[in-house]
Design a protein around this motif. Structure first.
Motif, PDB file in Angstrom:
ATOM      1  N   UNK A 272       0.954  -1.250  -0.044  1.00  0.00           N
ATOM      2  CA  UNK A 272       0.171  -0.003   0.208  1.00  0.00           C
ATOM      3  C   UNK A 272       0.966   1.231   0.059  1.00  0.00           C
ATOM      4  N   UNK A 273       0.250   2.521  -0.484  1.00  0.00           N
ATOM      5  CA  UNK A 273       0.992   3.538  -0.751  1.00  0.00           C
ATOM      6  C   UNK A 273       1.294   4.313   0.689  1.00  0.00           C
ATOM      7  N   UNK A 274       2.528   4.786   0.899  1.00  0.00           N
ATOM      8  CA  UNK A 274       2.858   5.405   2.087  1.00  0.00           C
ATOM      9  C   UNK A 274       2.398   6.616   2.026  1.00  0.00           C
ATOM     10  N   UNK A 275       1.208   7.381   2.561  1.00  0.00           N
ATOM     11  CA  UNK A 275       0.955   8.401   1.977  1.00  0.00           C
ATOM     12  C   UNK A 275       1.909   9.800   2.897  1.00  0.00           C
ATOM     13  N   UNK A 276       2.323   9.253   3.928  1.00  0.00           N
ATOM     14  CA  UNK A 276       3.152  10.223   4.754  1.00  0.00           C
ATOM     15  C   UNK A 276       4.542  10.719   3.639  1.00  0.00           C
ATOM     16  N   UNK A 277       4.930   9.610   2.987  1.00  0.00           N
ATOM     17  CA  UNK A 277       6.079   9.946   2.015  1.00  0.00           C
ATOM     18  C   UNK A 277       5.628  10.454   0.663  1.00  0.00           C
ATOM     19  N   UNK A 278       4.074  10.850   0.659  1.00  0.00           N
ATOM     20  CA  UNK A 278       3.681  11.436  -0.675  1.00  0.00           C
ATOM     21  C   UNK A 278       3.036  12.559  -0.433  1.00  0.00           C
ATOM     22  N   UNK A 279       3.669  13.463   0.238  1.00  0.00           N
ATOM     23  CA  UNK A 279       3.205  15.024   0.572  1.00  0.00           C
ATOM     24  C   UNK A 279       2.691  15.936  -0.654  1.00  0.00           C
ATOM     25  N   UNK A 280       1.758  16.797  -0.182  1.00  0.00           N
ATOM     26  CA  UNK A 280       1.017  17.504  -1.096  1.00  0.00           C
ATOM     27  C   UNK A 280       1.023  18.885  -0.697  1.00  0.00           C
ATOM     28  N   UNK A 281       1.987  19.397   0.288  1.00  0.00           N
ATOM     29  CA  UNK A 281       1.912  20.539   0.866  1.00  0.00           C
ATOM     30  C   UNK A 281       3.325  21.116   1.444  1.00  0.00           C
ATOM     31  N   UNK A 282       3.539  22.086   1.790  1.00  0.00           N
ATOM     32  CA  UNK A 282       5.007  22.543   2.110  1.00  0.00           C
ATOM     33  C   UNK A 282       5.472  21.997   3.482  1.00  0.00           C
ATOM     34  N   UNK A 283       4.486  21.806   4.524  1.00  0.00           N
ATOM     35  CA  UNK A 283       4.728  21.281   5.869  1.00  0.00           C
ATOM     36  C   UNK A 283       5.003  19.763   5.688  1.00  0.00           C
ATOM     37  N   UNK A 284       4.032  19.271   4.897  1.00  0.00           N
ATOM     38  CA  UNK A 284       4.324  17.493   4.759  1.00  0.00           C
ATOM     39  C   UNK A 284       5.726  17.609   3.878  1.00  0.00           C
ATOM     40  N   UNK A 285       6.058  18.413   3.115  1.00  0.00           N
ATOM     41  CA  UNK A 285       7.344  18.165   2.280  1.00  0.00           C
ATOM     42  C   UNK A 285       8.506  18.417   3.154  1.00  0.00           C
TER      43      UNK A 285
END
Length: 323
Positions: free
Chosen positions: A25-38
């Protein structure tokens, strides 16, 4: 029997790794979509690499030593029963970890300061405010500037900072949108602040990250990031087609139980402030914590929004619906 166990051990480790990884399954934490997540993803990578510099060689050397110095007939491994010290080895296995720990400490402090949840994001666009209340077992979201409310659903415009104000109606929980940023606790009597932003349009998973009772697994919500035009249209649609959230309706929401997505065209005057201050013991104010702010800061705006709805005036003339 012993050879069979040796062959089976690597297979068991592989099966355990597949189970813990969710079978691909995709590790969504490692697929950020924002500056903080990145930025948080970068910190995860840096920390992992620094730790691997110590862990990987140790694991490899452990296997090599066990294999080379095992008891077997005709072993050619050197035998030094009186050996007790090596300055080079001592410097190596103490010096490298110390240097890595120092680097890791510096990196962590830097990112911790940079990613302070209450710090506003740099942007030429005005942030929108969303007031978040965790319940048993659902999420209530109020848009004080737009005068609407939702349950288990958030819509935001892309590339626009979002200022979340978090509190809890009952037990402490943890507000988390993995692809946008890390979690922050929602607590009774506090109004915590979290700034996030979505850099891309899309639908993102959100949830409570705390075990807090029977239906904790149902405390999930969807965050849709859209264009600003679509966001404005959605606000107007909710105002014109959805029922109002009354105080009686809110009391119904506070009853323990999961909930489907719900939309409301307005909400009671001062609701967020009422939730934050409901456990005051006569000390004149709610308890505060680092990163928190007075609940009344946006409560006045929410009061105006709800009062405007109740007086029958046009919401568009009073609220900032198009951030």
């Amino acid at each position: 029997m012993r050879p069979f166990i040796r062959m089976l051990t690597p297979v068991l480790f592989v099966l355990m790794a597949l189970t813990l990884s969710g079978c691909g399954e995709q590790f969504i934490v490692l697929d950020p979509k924002g500056p903080i997540g990145e930025s948080q993803k970068d910190l995860i990578y840096i920390s992992t690499i620094l730790c691997a510099i110590v862990i990987v060689p140790v694991l490899i050397l452990t296997a090599v030593i066990v294999w080379r110095y095992r008891d077997k007939p005709g072993s050619k491994a050197s035998y030094k029963p009186n050996w007790e010290h090596s300055t080079k080895l001592e410097i190596t296995w103490w010096g490298i970890p110390i240097v890595i720990i120092l680097i890791l400490a510096i990196v962590t402090v830097r990112y911790t300061h940079m990613l302070e949840p209450s710090k506003a994001l740099a942007s030429d666009k005005k942030p929108i405010t969303i007031q978040v209340t965790s319940m048993d077992w659902k999420w209530l979201f109020k848009y004080p500037e737009e005068g609407i409310a939702t349950v288990n659903y958030i819509k935001i415009p892309e590339d626009v900072p979002v200022k979340f104000q978090l509190t809890s109606d009952t037990a402490m929980n943890s507000f988390w949108i993995p692809q946008l940023g890390g979690q922050l606790y929602s607590m009774s009597g506090m109004a915590m602040t979290l700034h996030l932003q979505a850099d891309e349009q899309g639908s993102y998973f959100g949830s409570g990250a705390n075990f807090n009772g029977r239906d904790f697994a149902q405390m999930t919500f969807t965050v849709d990031a859209t264009s600003e035009e679509e966001y404005k249209s959605w606000i107007e649609e909710v105002k014109s087609t959805s029922p109002a959230l009354t105080m009686e309706g809110y009391e119904k929401l506070t009853e323990p139980g999961s909930s489907e997505v719900m939309l409301f065209s307005s909400f009671p005057v001062g609701l967020f402030e009422k939730i934050v201050t409901q456990y005051i013991n006569g000390d004149g104010g709610a308890h505060q914590q680092h990163g928190s702010e007075p609940a009344s800061e946006d409560a006045d705006t929410a009061d105006s929004a709800a009062a405007n709805d109740e007086s029958g005036t046009d919401n568009n003339a009073h609220h900032h619906g198009g951030h």
